[in-house]
Enzyme design. Structure first.
Site, PDB file in Angstrom:
ATOM      1  N   LYS A  19       0.815  -1.299  -0.013  1.00 12.33           N
ATOM      2  CA  LYS A  19       0.029   0.928   0.305  1.00 12.33           C
ATOM      3  C   LYS A  19       1.143   1.365   0.079  1.00 12.33           C
ATOM      4  CE  LYS A  19      -2.992   1.885   3.120  1.00 12.33           C
ATOM      5  NZ  LYS A  19      -4.470   2.552   1.870  1.00 12.33           N
ATOM      6  N   THR A  22      -2.475   6.650   0.035  1.00 14.87           N
ATOM      7  CA  THR A  22      -3.890   6.963   1.187  1.00 14.87           C
ATOM      8  C   THR A  22      -4.062   7.741   0.611  1.00 14.87           C
ATOM      9  OG1 THR A  22      -4.795   7.336   3.315  1.00 14.87           O
ATOM     10  CG2 THR A  22      -2.652   8.425   3.346  1.00 14.87           C
ATOM     11  N   GLU A  72      -3.844   1.057  -3.771  1.00 11.28           N
ATOM     12  CA  GLU A  72      -4.448   0.951  -1.689  1.00 11.28           C
ATOM     13  C   GLU A  72      -4.266  -0.529  -1.551  1.00 11.28           C
ATOM     14  OE1 GLU A  72      -5.381   3.219   0.141  1.00 11.28           O
ATOM     15  OE2 GLU A  72      -6.316   4.599  -0.478  1.00 11.28           O
TER      16      GLU A  72
HETATM   17  C1  LIG Z   1      -8.777   9.487  11.149  1.00  5.33           C
HETATM   18  C2  LIG Z   1      -8.403   8.926   9.678  1.00  5.33           C
HETATM   19  O1  LIG Z   1      -9.368   9.463   8.840  1.00  5.33           O
HETATM   20  N1  LIG Z   1      -8.238   7.592   9.016  1.00  5.33           N
HETATM   21  C3  LIG Z   1      -7.984   7.122   8.061  1.00  5.33           C
HETATM   22  C4  LIG Z   1      -8.358   7.480   6.710  1.00  5.33           C
HETATM   23  C5  LIG Z   1      -8.012   6.794   5.551  1.00  5.33           C
HETATM   24  N2  LIG Z   1      -7.275   6.085   5.825  1.00  5.33           N
HETATM   25  C6  LIG Z   1      -7.374   4.432   4.352  1.00  5.33           C
HETATM   26  C7  LIG Z   1      -8.271   3.705   4.419  1.00  5.33           C
HETATM   27  C8  LIG Z   1      -7.631   4.166   2.734  1.00  5.33           C
HETATM   28  O2  LIG Z   1      -7.046   3.077   2.668  1.00  5.33           O
HETATM   29  C9  LIG Z   1      -7.456   4.800   2.605  1.00  5.33           C
HETATM   30  C10 LIG Z   1      -8.705   5.699   1.575  1.00  5.33           C
HETATM   31  O3  LIG Z   1      -8.748   6.452   2.552  1.00  5.33           O
HETATM   32  O4  LIG Z   1      -6.134   5.459   3.694  1.00  5.33           O
HETATM   33  C11 LIG Z   1      -6.531   4.828   7.078  1.00  5.33           C
HETATM   34  O5  LIG Z   1      -6.623   4.366   7.192  1.00  5.33           O
HETATM   35  N3  LIG Z   1      -6.771   6.077   8.661  1.00  5.33           N
END
Ligand SMILES: CC(=O)Nc1ccn([C@H]2C[C@H](O)[C@@H](CO)O2)c(=O)n1
Length: 104
Positions: A19, A22, A72
């Site tokens: 990954k 994000t 991702e």
């Molecule tokens: C607090 C918060 O928002 N935490 C997050 C946000 C996104 N992610 C990850 C989930 C997906 O893989 C991507 C896309 O948003 O990022 C995360 O782990 N924690």
């Protein structure tokens, strides 16, 4: 003190280098290329790796492609479902591309 958190279920993919992106909202769009970030788990804030930011680019939900999903380690429908769960109704996202520097 960590700089960014990820849900625990993504930890394995991040430390394995599967990954490398994000998608976040504007509150996490301030990171800049070259910055090294301490990464913790969202659930308990335990540090698990350091990443280097490669780029931060705005992207609309409708502009997401199979390439974003590949970065991702998901399919595009899976990625859109994850985003809808985390950021319901949000259209304006920021793609943070990163590389793993060290795992704890
Ligand atoms: C607090 C918060 O928002 N935490 C997050 C946000 C996104 N992610 C990850 C989930 C997906 O893989 C991507 C896309 O948003 O990022 C995360 O782990 N924690």
């Amino acid at each position: 003190m960590n700089d960014i958190t990820f849900f625990q279920r993504f930890e394995g993919d991040i430390v394995a280098g599967r990954k490398t992106i994000t998608l976040r909202d504007v509150s996490e769009s301030h990171f800049t290329a070259g910055q090294q970030l301490r990464v913790g788990r969202y659930e308990d804030d335990v540090y698990f790796c350091t990443i280097e930011v490669i780029s931060v680019m705005p992207v609309l939900l409708g502009q997401l492609t199979d390439e974003h999903a590949r970065q991702e380690n998901m399919t595009l429908p899976q990625l859109k479902e994850v985003i809808a769960d985390i950021y319901p109704g949000l259209n304006e996202l920021y793609a943070i591309v990163f590389r793993l520097v060290t795992a704890a």
